[in-house]
Write a protein that holds these residues in place. Structure first.
Motif, PDB file in Angstrom:
ATOM      1  N   ALA A   1       0.813  -1.217   0.000  1.00  0.00           N
ATOM      2  CA  ALA A   1       0.000   0.000   0.000  1.00  0.00           C
ATOM      3  C   ALA A   1       0.850   1.272   0.000  1.00  0.00           C
ATOM      4  O   ALA A   1       0.321   2.359  -0.218  1.00  0.00           O
ATOM      5  CB  ALA A   1      -0.925   0.013   1.210  1.00  0.00           C
ATOM      6  N   LYS A   2       2.129   1.129   0.258  1.00  0.00           N
ATOM      7  CA  LYS A   2       3.050   2.280   0.328  1.00  0.00           C
ATOM      8  C   LYS A   2       2.522   3.337   1.300  1.00  0.00           C
ATOM      9  O   LYS A   2       2.499   4.522   1.004  1.00  0.00           O
ATOM     10  CB  LYS A   2       3.275   2.870  -1.059  1.00  0.00           C
ATOM     11  N   ARG A   3       2.108   2.872   2.492  1.00  0.00           N
ATOM     12  CA  ARG A   3       1.510   3.767   3.484  1.00  0.00           C
ATOM     13  C   ARG A   3       2.514   4.354   4.464  1.00  0.00           C
ATOM     14  O   ARG A   3       2.179   5.289   5.177  1.00  0.00           O
ATOM     15  CB  ARG A   3       0.461   3.014   4.304  1.00  0.00           C
ATOM     16  N   MET A   4       3.713   3.780   4.539  1.00  0.00           N
ATOM     17  CA  MET A   4       4.681   4.183   5.563  1.00  0.00           C
ATOM     18  C   MET A   4       6.082   4.185   5.000  1.00  0.00           C
ATOM     19  O   MET A   4       6.376   3.461   4.057  1.00  0.00           O
ATOM     20  CB  MET A   4       4.687   3.127   6.677  1.00  0.00           C
ATOM     21  N   SER A   5       6.924   4.964   5.626  1.00  0.00           N
ATOM     22  CA  SER A   5       8.341   4.915   5.257  1.00  0.00           C
ATOM     23  C   SER A   5       8.937   3.622   5.812  1.00  0.00           C
ATOM     24  O   SER A   5       8.394   3.022   6.743  1.00  0.00           O
ATOM     25  CB  SER A   5       9.084   6.117   5.843  1.00  0.00           C
ATOM     26  N   GLN A   6      10.063   3.199   5.250  1.00  0.00           N
ATOM     27  CA  GLN A   6      10.707   1.983   5.740  1.00  0.00           C
ATOM     28  C   GLN A   6      11.142   2.138   7.196  1.00  0.00           C
ATOM     29  O   GLN A   6      11.082   1.181   7.965  1.00  0.00           O
ATOM     30  CB  GLN A   6      11.902   1.604   4.867  1.00  0.00           C
ATOM     31  N   THR A   7      11.552   3.333   7.578  1.00  0.00           N
ATOM     32  CA  THR A   7      11.973   3.568   8.964  1.00  0.00           C
ATOM     33  C   THR A   7      10.799   3.344   9.914  1.00  0.00           C
ATOM     34  O   THR A   7      10.945   2.671  10.939  1.00  0.00           O
ATOM     35  CB  THR A   7      12.523   4.996   9.125  1.00  0.00           C
ATOM     36  N   ASP A   8       9.634   3.878   9.563  1.00  0.00           N
ATOM     37  CA  ASP A   8       8.454   3.697  10.400  1.00  0.00           C
ATOM     38  C   ASP A   8       8.001   2.235  10.410  1.00  0.00           C
ATOM     39  O   ASP A   8       7.592   1.714  11.447  1.00  0.00           O
ATOM     40  CB  ASP A   8       7.316   4.599   9.931  1.00  0.00           C
ATOM     41  N   MET A   9       8.064   1.576   9.235  1.00  0.00           N
ATOM     42  CA  MET A   9       7.700   0.162   9.163  1.00  0.00           C
ATOM     43  C   MET A   9       8.610  -0.670  10.051  1.00  0.00           C
ATOM     44  O   MET A   9       8.146  -1.553  10.777  1.00  0.00           O
ATOM     45  CB  MET A   9       7.805  -0.354   7.719  1.00  0.00           C
ATOM     46  N   LEU A  10       9.903  -0.384   9.997  1.00  0.00           N
ATOM     47  CA  LEU A  10      10.870  -1.142  10.795  1.00  0.00           C
ATOM     48  C   LEU A  10      10.588  -0.976  12.285  1.00  0.00           C
ATOM     49  O   LEU A  10      10.556  -1.953  13.031  1.00  0.00           O
ATOM     50  CB  LEU A  10      12.295  -0.690  10.471  1.00  0.00           C
ATOM     51  N   THR A  11      10.341   0.241  12.707  1.00  0.00           N
ATOM     52  CA  THR A  11      10.057   0.504  14.120  1.00  0.00           C
ATOM     53  C   THR A  11       8.816  -0.250  14.575  1.00  0.00           C
ATOM     54  O   THR A  11       8.826  -0.939  15.600  1.00  0.00           O
ATOM     55  CB  THR A  11       9.880   2.017  14.359  1.00  0.00           C
ATOM     56  N   GLU A  12       7.739  -0.148  13.801  1.00  0.00           N
ATOM     57  CA  GLU A  12       6.480  -0.805  14.167  1.00  0.00           C
ATOM     58  C   GLU A  12       6.603  -2.328  14.096  1.00  0.00           C
ATOM     59  O   GLU A  12       6.123  -3.041  14.973  1.00  0.00           O
ATOM     60  CB  GLU A  12       5.349  -0.324  13.257  1.00  0.00           C
ATOM     61  N   PHE A  13       7.246  -2.835  13.059  1.00  0.00           N
ATOM     62  CA  PHE A  13       7.395  -4.284  12.900  1.00  0.00           C
ATOM     63  C   PHE A  13       8.218  -4.867  14.048  1.00  0.00           C
ATOM     64  O   PHE A  13       7.836  -5.886  14.639  1.00  0.00           O
ATOM     65  CB  PHE A  13       8.043  -4.597  11.543  1.00  0.00           C
ATOM     66  N   ASN A  14       9.318  -4.218  14.391  1.00  0.00           N
ATOM     67  CA  ASN A  14      10.146  -4.707  15.492  1.00  0.00           C
ATOM     68  C   ASN A  14       9.400  -4.623  16.826  1.00  0.00           C
ATOM     69  O   ASN A  14       9.543  -5.504  17.676  1.00  0.00           O
ATOM     70  CB  ASN A  14      11.472  -3.959  15.548  1.00  0.00           C
ATOM     71  N   ARG A  15       8.579  -3.601  16.998  1.00  0.00           N
ATOM     72  CA  ARG A  15       7.769  -3.501  18.218  1.00  0.00           C
ATOM     73  C   ARG A  15       6.807  -4.680  18.300  1.00  0.00           C
ATOM     74  O   ARG A  15       6.643  -5.302  19.339  1.00  0.00           O
ATOM     75  CB  ARG A  15       6.994  -2.186  18.233  1.00  0.00           C
TER      76      ARG A  15
ATOM     77  N   LEU B   1       7.160  -7.639  16.824  1.00  0.00           N
ATOM     78  CA  LEU B   1       7.911  -8.874  17.055  1.00  0.00           C
ATOM     79  C   LEU B   1       8.326  -8.998  18.517  1.00  0.00           C
ATOM     80  O   LEU B   1       8.238 -10.076  19.108  1.00  0.00           O
ATOM     81  CB  LEU B   1       9.148  -8.939  16.149  1.00  0.00           C
ATOM     82  N   GLN B   2       8.797  -7.911  19.093  1.00  0.00           N
ATOM     83  CA  GLN B   2       9.204  -7.951  20.495  1.00  0.00           C
ATOM     84  C   GLN B   2       8.007  -8.237  21.394  1.00  0.00           C
ATOM     85  O   GLN B   2       8.156  -8.869  22.441  1.00  0.00           O
ATOM     86  CB  GLN B   2       9.893  -6.645  20.880  1.00  0.00           C
ATOM     87  N   GLY B   3       6.836  -7.826  20.983  1.00  0.00           N
ATOM     88  CA  GLY B   3       5.621  -8.094  21.742  1.00  0.00           C
ATOM     89  C   GLY B   3       5.279  -9.572  21.831  1.00  0.00           C
ATOM     90  O   GLY B   3       4.582 -10.003  22.748  1.00  0.00           O
ATOM     91  N   ILE B   4       5.765 -10.362  20.878  1.00  0.00           N
ATOM     92  CA  ILE B   4       5.530 -11.809  20.921  1.00  0.00           C
ATOM     93  C   ILE B   4       6.810 -12.569  21.269  1.00  0.00           C
ATOM     94  O   ILE B   4       6.902 -13.774  21.078  1.00  0.00           O
ATOM     95  CB  ILE B   4       4.918 -12.345  19.603  1.00  0.00           C
ATOM     96  N   GLY B   5       7.798 -11.826  21.761  1.00  0.00           N
ATOM     97  CA  GLY B   5       9.014 -12.468  22.257  1.00  0.00           C
ATOM     98  C   GLY B   5      10.060 -12.808  21.211  1.00  0.00           C
ATOM     99  O   GLY B   5      10.929 -13.643  21.455  1.00  0.00           O
ATOM    100  N   LEU B   6      10.006 -12.171  20.058  1.00  0.00           N
ATOM    101  CA  LEU B   6      10.991 -12.426  19.005  1.00  0.00           C
ATOM    102  C   LEU B   6      11.942 -11.240  18.861  1.00  0.00           C
ATOM    103  O   LEU B   6      11.583 -10.109  19.192  1.00  0.00           O
ATOM    104  CB  LEU B   6      10.294 -12.673  17.665  1.00  0.00           C
ATOM    105  N   THR B   7      13.111 -11.506  18.342  1.00  0.00           N
ATOM    106  CA  THR B   7      14.091 -10.462  18.081  1.00  0.00           C
ATOM    107  C   THR B   7      13.691  -9.704  16.822  1.00  0.00           C
ATOM    108  O   THR B   7      13.230 -10.308  15.851  1.00  0.00           O
ATOM    109  CB  THR B   7      15.486 -11.091  17.874  1.00  0.00           C
ATOM    110  N   GLY B   8      13.903  -8.414  16.825  1.00  0.00           N
ATOM    111  CA  GLY B   8      13.575  -7.589  15.667  1.00  0.00           C
ATOM    112  C   GLY B   8      14.498  -7.852  14.490  1.00  0.00           C
ATOM    113  O   GLY B   8      15.515  -8.545  14.614  1.00  0.00           O
ATOM    114  N   VAL B   9      14.141  -7.312  13.349  1.00  0.00           N
ATOM    115  CA  VAL B   9      14.959  -7.480  12.139  1.00  0.00           C
ATOM    116  C   VAL B   9      15.785  -6.216  11.907  1.00  0.00           C
ATOM    117  O   VAL B   9      15.457  -5.139  12.404  1.00  0.00           O
ATOM    118  CB  VAL B   9      14.084  -7.779  10.898  1.00  0.00           C
ATOM    119  N   SER B  10      16.830  -6.362  11.130  1.00  0.00           N
ATOM    120  CA  SER B  10      17.708  -5.227  10.840  1.00  0.00           C
ATOM    121  C   SER B  10      17.119  -4.377   9.716  1.00  0.00           C
ATOM    122  O   SER B  10      16.223  -4.807   8.985  1.00  0.00           O
ATOM    123  CB  SER B  10      19.089  -5.727  10.414  1.00  0.00           C
ATOM    124  N   ARG B  11      17.675  -3.189   9.560  1.00  0.00           N
ATOM    125  CA  ARG B  11      17.231  -2.287   8.499  1.00  0.00           C
ATOM    126  C   ARG B  11      17.504  -2.916   7.129  1.00  0.00           C
ATOM    127  O   ARG B  11      16.672  -2.856   6.229  1.00  0.00           O
ATOM    128  CB  ARG B  11      17.943  -0.945   8.636  1.00  0.00           C
TER     129      ARG B  11
END
Length: 117
Positions: A28-42, A44-54
């Motif tokens: 959908a191209k709704r977010m910048s990659q920086t914002d996607m990374l922040t939200e996605f890692n949040r 993942l951490q909420g379910i006990g997984l390590t976040g991904v790199s940029r």
């Protein structure tokens, strides 16, 4: 030449709904990659997984935009397809469960539904 799977593509099944969110957000191209990374890692951490790199996120974004990755699908049992037609009649399912066990019947139903997709 086959490409290596991205970090996101190797996440466990427990992260599937978050990976689908990521795929939909990229499409959908709704977010910048920086914002996607922040939200996605949040998420993942909420379910006990390590976040991904940029760079891991960027590789996945490029694959999605190039059409190399399809939207991840949940296993048939995870879709909540209760209103779908049953694989076996109730009588046959009961007989099969008595003979083979409930777990075997469940595995067989999931497998047959997956083959039908």
């Amino acid at each position: 030449m086959k490409q290596r799977l991205s970090t996101i593509e190797t996440l466990p099944e427990s992260a599937l709904k978050h990976v689908r969110w990521m795929f939909d957000t990229i499409s959908a191209k709704r977010m910048s990659q920086t914002d996607m990374l922040t939200e996605f890692n949040r998420r993942l951490q909420g379910i006990g997984l390590t976040g991904v790199s940029r760079s891991g996120l960027n590789r996945y974004v490029m694959k999605v935009r190039d059409g190399e990755v399809l939207r991840p699908k949940p296993a048939p049992a995870d879709e909540g397809d209760d209103d779908a037609s049953p694989v076996f009649s109730a009588a046959f399912r009961d007989r099969l469960a008595k003979a083979q066990g409930e777990k075997a019947v469940s595995v067989l139903e999931v497998t047959l539904k997956a083959l039908a997709l």
